[in-house]
Design a protein around this motif. Sequence first.
Motif, mmCIF file in Angstrom:
data_model
loop_
_atom_site.group_PDB
_atom_site.id
_atom_site.type_symbol
_atom_site.label_atom_id
_atom_site.label_comp_id
_atom_site.label_asym_id
_atom_site.label_seq_id
_atom_site.Cartn_x
_atom_site.Cartn_y
_atom_site.Cartn_z
ATOM 1 N N ARG A 151 33.056 48.886 51.125
ATOM 2 C CA ARG A 151 33.599 48.210 49.936
ATOM 3 C C ARG A 151 33.591 49.115 48.719
ATOM 4 N N PHE A 152 32.642 50.051 48.638
ATOM 5 C CA PHE A 152 32.584 50.969 47.503
ATOM 6 C C PHE A 152 33.782 51.924 47.531
ATOM 7 N N GLN A 153 34.166 52.359 48.695
ATOM 8 C CA GLN A 153 35.335 53.232 48.839
ATOM 9 C C GLN A 153 36.629 52.455 48.636
ATOM 10 N N HIS A 154 36.658 51.233 49.148
ATOM 11 C CA HIS A 154 37.859 50.402 49.022
ATOM 12 C C HIS A 154 38.150 50.058 47.559
ATOM 13 N N PHE A 155 37.119 50.019 46.743
ATOM 14 C CA PHE A 155 37.237 49.760 45.300
ATOM 15 C C PHE A 155 38.239 50.708 44.640
ATOM 16 N N SER A 156 38.292 51.946 45.091
ATOM 17 C CA SER A 156 39.265 52.891 44.529
ATOM 18 C C SER A 156 40.483 53.070 45.422
ATOM 19 N N LEU A 157 40.295 52.980 46.729
ATOM 20 C CA LEU A 157 41.398 53.260 47.652
ATOM 21 C C LEU A 157 42.375 52.102 47.778
ATOM 22 N N ILE A 158 41.977 50.891 47.425
ATOM 23 C CA ILE A 158 42.890 49.751 47.541
ATOM 24 C C ILE A 158 44.132 49.952 46.686
ATOM 25 N N TRP A 159 44.011 50.708 45.588
ATOM 26 C CA TRP A 159 45.157 50.920 44.701
ATOM 27 C C TRP A 159 46.191 51.823 45.356
ATOM 28 N N ARG A 160 45.751 52.690 46.262
ATOM 29 C CA ARG A 160 46.685 53.511 47.043
ATOM 30 C C ARG A 160 47.421 52.676 48.075
ATOM 31 N N THR A 161 46.786 51.604 48.543
ATOM 32 C CA THR A 161 47.406 50.778 49.575
ATOM 33 C C THR A 161 48.334 49.723 48.985
ATOM 34 N N LEU A 162 48.292 49.492 47.690
ATOM 35 C CA LEU A 162 49.236 48.562 47.086
ATOM 36 C C LEU A 162 50.653 49.048 47.341
ATOM 37 N N PRO A 163 51.602 48.149 47.571
ATOM 38 C CA PRO A 163 52.965 48.582 47.913
ATOM 39 C C PRO A 163 53.767 49.111 46.734
ATOM 40 N N VAL A 164 53.221 49.014 45.521
ATOM 41 C CA VAL A 164 53.943 49.456 44.327
ATOM 42 C C VAL A 164 53.124 50.518 43.583
ATOM 43 N N PRO A 165 53.773 51.299 42.704
ATOM 44 C CA PRO A 165 53.053 52.327 41.955
ATOM 45 C C PRO A 165 51.992 51.745 41.017
ATOM 46 N N VAL A 166 50.884 52.460 40.914
ATOM 47 C CA VAL A 166 49.778 52.104 40.016
ATOM 48 C C VAL A 166 49.612 53.229 39.011
ATOM 49 N N ILE A 167 49.603 52.876 37.733
ATOM 50 C CA ILE A 167 49.476 53.857 36.652
ATOM 51 C C ILE A 167 48.189 53.581 35.903
ATOM 52 N N ALA A 168 47.292 54.546 35.850
ATOM 53 C CA ALA A 168 46.027 54.391 35.133
ATOM 54 C C ALA A 168 46.167 54.929 33.715
ATOM 55 N N ALA A 169 45.738 54.133 32.749
ATOM 56 C CA ALA A 169 45.721 54.535 31.338
ATOM 57 C C ALA A 169 44.279 54.874 30.973
ATOM 58 N N LEU A 170 44.023 56.145 30.680
ATOM 59 C CA LEU A 170 42.656 56.640 30.511
ATOM 60 C C LEU A 170 42.361 56.972 29.057
ATOM 61 N N HIS A 171 41.175 56.575 28.615
ATOM 62 C CA HIS A 171 40.729 56.929 27.262
ATOM 63 C C HIS A 171 39.203 56.917 27.245
ATOM 64 N N GLY A 172 38.643 57.462 26.182
ATOM 65 C CA GLY A 172 37.183 57.485 26.074
ATOM 66 C C GLY A 172 36.582 58.351 27.149
ATOM 67 N N VAL A 173 35.782 57.744 28.017
ATOM 68 C CA VAL A 173 35.184 58.484 29.127
ATOM 69 C C VAL A 173 35.679 57.909 30.450
ATOM 70 N N VAL A 174 35.783 58.813 31.432
ATOM 71 C CA VAL A 174 36.184 58.455 32.797
ATOM 72 C C VAL A 174 35.181 59.165 33.703
ATOM 73 N N PHE A 175 34.068 58.493 33.978
ATOM 74 C CA PHE A 175 32.937 59.130 34.642
ATOM 75 C C PHE A 175 32.658 58.479 35.998
ATOM 76 N N ARG A 208 52.069 54.338 26.846
ATOM 77 C CA ARG A 208 52.850 55.234 27.701
ATOM 78 C C ARG A 208 52.835 54.757 29.153
ATOM 79 N N ALA A 209 51.675 54.301 29.636
ATOM 80 C CA ALA A 209 51.597 53.774 31.004
ATOM 81 C C ALA A 209 52.500 52.554 31.155
ATOM 82 N N SER A 210 52.520 51.705 30.132
ATOM 83 C CA SER A 210 53.372 50.521 30.163
ATOM 84 C C SER A 210 54.845 50.924 30.174
ATOM 85 N N GLN A 211 55.178 51.959 29.400
ATOM 86 C CA GLN A 211 56.559 52.452 29.368
ATOM 87 C C GLN A 211 56.982 52.963 30.747
ATOM 88 N N LEU A 212 56.107 53.711 31.395
ATOM 89 C CA LEU A 212 56.410 54.205 32.738
ATOM 90 C C LEU A 212 56.557 53.042 33.722
#
Length: 261
Positions: free
Chosen positions: A90-114, A194-198
């Motif tokens: 489940r810890f791996q699926h937490f990040s990998l599920i977004w790759r399995t979604l049938p549509v593009p996923v765009i991450a909007a990053l700010h502050g820290v990404v740790f 910008r992510a919303s625009q894309l």
Amino acid sequence: MATVTIEVLGGIAYVSLSRPEKMNAVTFDMIEELIAAGEELAAMPDLRAVVLAGEGRAFCAGLDVSNFARLAMGGAEELIMPRSHGEANRFQHFSLIWRTLPVPVIAALHGVVFGAGFQLAMGADIRVAAPATRLSIMEMKWGLIPDMGGMVTLPELVRPDVLRRLTYTAEEIDAPQALDWGLVTELAEDPFARASQLAEAIAARSPSAIRAAKRLISTAYAAPAAQVLLAESREQVDLIGKPDQMEVVAANLQGRAPAFA
């Protein structure tokens, strides 16, 4: 959901980590809620794109330190080793599920990404970061290794020596360096806008072609050339002459925006 919010507008799902008072640090509950959010979105036939963001001052500060107490109590084998989601836990699926979604996923990053947040962001198709964003594979700071899907996503994005350096040192890098190394797609002063625009640009394209493209690109990174070429042909045959593709052709010839069913 207590730690995740979802809003769907015009076929675009806006998914936000919602623990701003904790810089969206990841708890076990948030892991479950993000997986549930991904599963909910995967079942939406009219979904066109997803924007993944964090509320408050940061995208995600990593795993909440309170989780370490639970891990220190023992039972790591029972907690981590079961394959609860296909090939992943489940810890791996937490990040990998977004790759399995049938549509593009765009991450909007700010502050820290740790740490966990870093690996979550790598599960997106595209990453837009504010110039002042700081990123880190943080696990080595706690005597651990990245184990939330990062060793699947990161080798597709960076050279082996870069991956080794970031993993071994747990150093923080800024967004321009992340852009140079391929961890970030582009920089923007307002990454959410910008992510919303894309996402809106993607949502205006043929939905069947976008889904086919995501499947094909995923195959291209994981399969031998012969399988990729066959997949290319199969996806194209399934698009040509179908309603979405015919609407695109008609719209182009008539000088208007396509209107998909």
